[in-house]
Design a protein around this motif. Structure first.
Motif, short mmCIF file in Angstrom:
data_model
loop_
_atom_site.label_atom_id
_atom_site.label_comp_id
_atom_site.label_asym_id
_atom_site.label_seq_id
_atom_site.Cartn_x
_atom_site.Cartn_y
_atom_site.Cartn_z
N ALA A 185 107.46 5.69 -1.19
CA ALA A 185 107.47 4.23 -1.11
C ALA A 185 107.78 3.79 0.32
O ALA A 185 108.46 4.49 1.06
CB ALA A 185 108.51 3.68 -2.06
N ARG A 226 106.12 7.06 -7.99
CA ARG A 226 106.79 6.94 -6.69
C ARG A 226 107.91 5.90 -6.80
O ARG A 226 107.89 5.06 -7.69
CB ARG A 226 105.82 6.61 -5.57
CG ARG A 226 105.02 5.37 -5.70
CD ARG A 226 104.27 5.07 -4.40
NE ARG A 226 102.87 5.43 -4.42
CZ ARG A 226 102.24 6.03 -3.40
NH1 ARG A 226 102.89 6.36 -2.32
NH2 ARG A 226 100.95 6.28 -3.46
N ALA A 227 108.88 5.98 -5.90
CA ALA A 227 110.01 5.07 -5.93
C ALA A 227 109.49 3.63 -5.88
O ALA A 227 108.53 3.33 -5.17
CB ALA A 227 110.93 5.33 -4.75
N ALA A 282 106.12 0.57 -3.88
CA ALA A 282 105.06 1.41 -4.45
C ALA A 282 103.69 0.89 -4.04
O ALA A 282 102.79 1.67 -3.71
CB ALA A 282 105.19 1.46 -5.97
N GLY A 323 103.21 1.79 -0.49
CA GLY A 323 103.02 3.24 -0.40
C GLY A 323 101.58 3.63 -0.70
O GLY A 323 101.00 4.51 -0.05
N ARG A 324 100.98 2.93 -1.66
CA ARG A 324 99.58 3.18 -2.00
C ARG A 324 98.63 2.88 -0.85
O ARG A 324 97.56 3.47 -0.75
CB ARG A 324 99.16 2.28 -3.17
CG ARG A 324 99.48 2.83 -4.50
CD ARG A 324 98.93 1.91 -5.57
NE ARG A 324 99.16 2.51 -6.87
CZ ARG A 324 98.79 1.94 -8.02
NH1 ARG A 324 98.18 0.76 -8.01
NH2 ARG A 324 99.03 2.56 -9.15
N ASN A 384 104.08 -4.19 -8.70
CA ASN A 384 104.73 -3.07 -8.03
C ASN A 384 105.38 -2.10 -9.02
O ASN A 384 105.30 -0.88 -8.86
CB ASN A 384 105.77 -3.59 -7.03
CG ASN A 384 106.39 -2.48 -6.22
OD1 ASN A 384 105.70 -1.82 -5.45
ND2 ASN A 384 107.67 -2.24 -6.42
#
Lengths: 319, 224
Positions: free
Chosen positions: B83, A61-62, B140, B143-144, A52
């Motif tokens: 995210a 991204r966060a 993350a 989010g992907r 991650n």
């Protein structure tokens, strides 16, 4: 004079760095745990987190969608002059939080406690918190942002001298276990313990010990340093790992900070800085230079001074 | 994804209860299809205030994610979704009975799970399971996995964090099976395994001189 535009630009950069990039010291600590964790589930969790962090950096991204409650720690050199003064400084820091919320984006976590009003920018009454400290013989300022999660993993208790080290150990364990079950604390974590001070300072010391000291750092008092090591190993020996699964990964590091307290008491706080241990620091100079720093260097000899007057003898220790 | 001995499955959404049979505790799951976010403010509005769902079931899907994304709205009205991670689910149990009736959800995704009592009382009768996010905080990676924000509902009233986000996802995960169709809990299974070691760790510590009201010495207690 340190230009306000430089402070704002640095604050913007720090907000993004904290939200997206796991600090190197925490990452190294977690990688060491990945090598030794024997529990299948706990090891899987740690490896997923390592993936991650990579994804967050690649995508910018966060790292976690609970982007915490952004706050600032500002250390001001005794000779520093800030363009616009502290009011302009605070405006820049609040703006940086609001801008980052929109641009990174961060989750708009901050709401009114009763009316749940959300400005969608992580700013509001008392938010972001801005804490100050000072440093002798310096004309720079240091900015550190911490985006700590806000719900689980912290506790406070008034102990007494009769409780002693065994009582301290008990409250430490109580906090680890109660928030460690099901991984509510998002461990493995950096544990900060505050001992002493008045009640509010006890909380502050513990929180700063968790959030502002790097993994691997030790308290300058050798007996406290020994306690830090003992508590770290103890926390990793209780059979609990990431997400509360069987394992040995609870505590990436344990930091203890102390302050003088009431003669009858032994106040104690415990704080857990989680798998998204978000912090970023920079020193800003009046000539326009900015040093990004992996270590906030918050606890200096000056911060831990013991006597009445400051003689300056050890003021360079933090450099 | 990292090497592991744990079993991994990929589920195409929407799922039926039959699709969830045989999913064992601790299995790694990835999802493809439609999900939606919903947490306390959504439950309050839909159930306590009687607003119901803002869209037909088919449009929302039957996977309820206890999540607030880190997201913002661009000037042109498009979404900037960064995210996504879960929030702790135990706080939402009081709405579950009515929520399952209304939403007919088959999967709830969240942080930290709920208790096996809750699974047996509310999840099992509805043929539903609970998936836990991993970490926590694989924001993350998750989010992907989001391919499209379909739409949002109640954004103005509830704010970005609490609104319903309808999302199309692909290879969305990892998650772990926390409850099965019999209502067993992975977390409770792990708690039971750890209990004896924990008991030993407490030896040599000292209970506080001044107790707290309501404090017990039962190490199998949980906060939730």
């Amino acid at each position: 004079m340190i230009p306000q535009s430089l402070i704002k630009a640095t604050a913007d950069q720090l907000m993004a760095k904290a939200a997206i990039e796991i600090p190197d010291d925490y990452l190294s600590g977690l990688e060491r745990m990945a090598d030794t964790e024997q529990g299948d589930l706990s090891a899987f969790v740690i490896r997923a987190m390592l993936d991650n962090y990579k994804a967050a950096k690649e995508d910018r991204r966060a790292m976690c969608a609970d982007t915490g409650v952004p706050r600032w720690y500002v250390k001001i050199g005794n000779e520093a002059q800030i363009e616009g003064g502290p009011i302009a400084l605070e405006t820049s820091l609040r703006r940086a939080v609001a801008d980052a919320t929109q641009d990174i984006p961060l989750r708009p976590n901050r709401v009114h406690p009763l009316w749940r009003t959300d400005h969608n920018n992580n700013c509001g009454i008392g938010a972001p918190e801005i804490d100050y400290a000072f440093h002798p013989d310096a004309d720079w300022i240091e900015l550190t942002t911490v985006h700590k999660g806000g719900l689980f993993g912290s506790d406070y208790r008034m102990l007494f001298p009769a409780d002693g080290i065994d009582g301290i150990k008990r409250f430490y364990l109580d906090t680890l276990v109660s928030f460690g079950k099901r991984g509510l604390a998002c461990q493995p974590a950096i544990i900060g313990i505050g001992l002493g001070g008045s009640k509010d300072i006890c909380m502050t010391l513990g929180k700063q010990a968790a959030c502002l000291r790097t993994v691997g750092s030790i308290n300058p008092d050798p007996k406290i340093a020994a306690l830090e090591e003992e508590f770290r190993d103890f926390g990793n020996s209780i059979g609990m790992g990431a997400m509360g699964f069987m394992g040995s990964s609870m505590v990436v590091d344990c930091h203890i900070e102390v302050g003088y307290c009431h003669t009858g008491g032994l106040p104690m706080s415990v704080h857990m800085f989680c798998l998204s241990s978000r912090r970023a620091s920079a020193r800003v100079y009046k000539d326009g230079r900015v040093d990004m720093r992996g270590d906030p260097n918050w606890f200096t000899d000056y911060m831990r001074r013991d006597g009445v007057d400051w003689d300056g003898a050890t003021s360079l220790a933090a450099e | 994804m990292a090497n592991t001995k744990l079993k991994t499955v990929r589920l195409q959404l929407p799922v039926s209860t039959d699709d969830l049979k045989g999913l064992e505790l601790g299995t790694i799951v990835y999802l493809d299809g439609r999900i939606f976010t919903g947490r306390e403010s959504v439950y309050k509005k839909a159930l306590d205030e009687g607003a119901g769902l803002p869209a037909p079931l088919g449009e929302l899907g039957t996977v309820n994610f206890h999540c607030s994304p880190a997201a913002s709205i661009n000037a042109d009205g498009s979404y900037n979704l960064g995210a996504v991670t879960a929030t702790a689910s135990f706080r939402f149990k009081k709405w579950l009975k009515a929520w399952f009736e209304l939403s007919q959800c088959k999967i709830i995704i969240g942080k930290g799970g709920m208790t096996s009592d809750i699974y047996r009382n509310f999840f099992v009768p509805n043929g539903a399971i609970y998936l836990t996010t991993v970490g926590y905080g694989t924001g993350a990676l998750l989010g992907r996995g989001i391919k499209r924000v379909v739409t949002t509902y109640w954004r103005e009233e509830l704010g970005l964090a609490q609104a319903i986000w309808v999302l199309d996802v692909e290879n969305f995960g990892p998650f772990l099976v926390e409850s099965d169709l019999n209502g067993n809990s992975l977390f409770e299974r792990e708690n039971a395994k750890i209990a004896p070691r924990l008991q030993a760790a407490y030896e040599g510590t000292r209970p506080a001189t001044m107790a707290r009201y309501g404090e017990t010495d039962d190490k199998t207690d949980e906060l939730i």
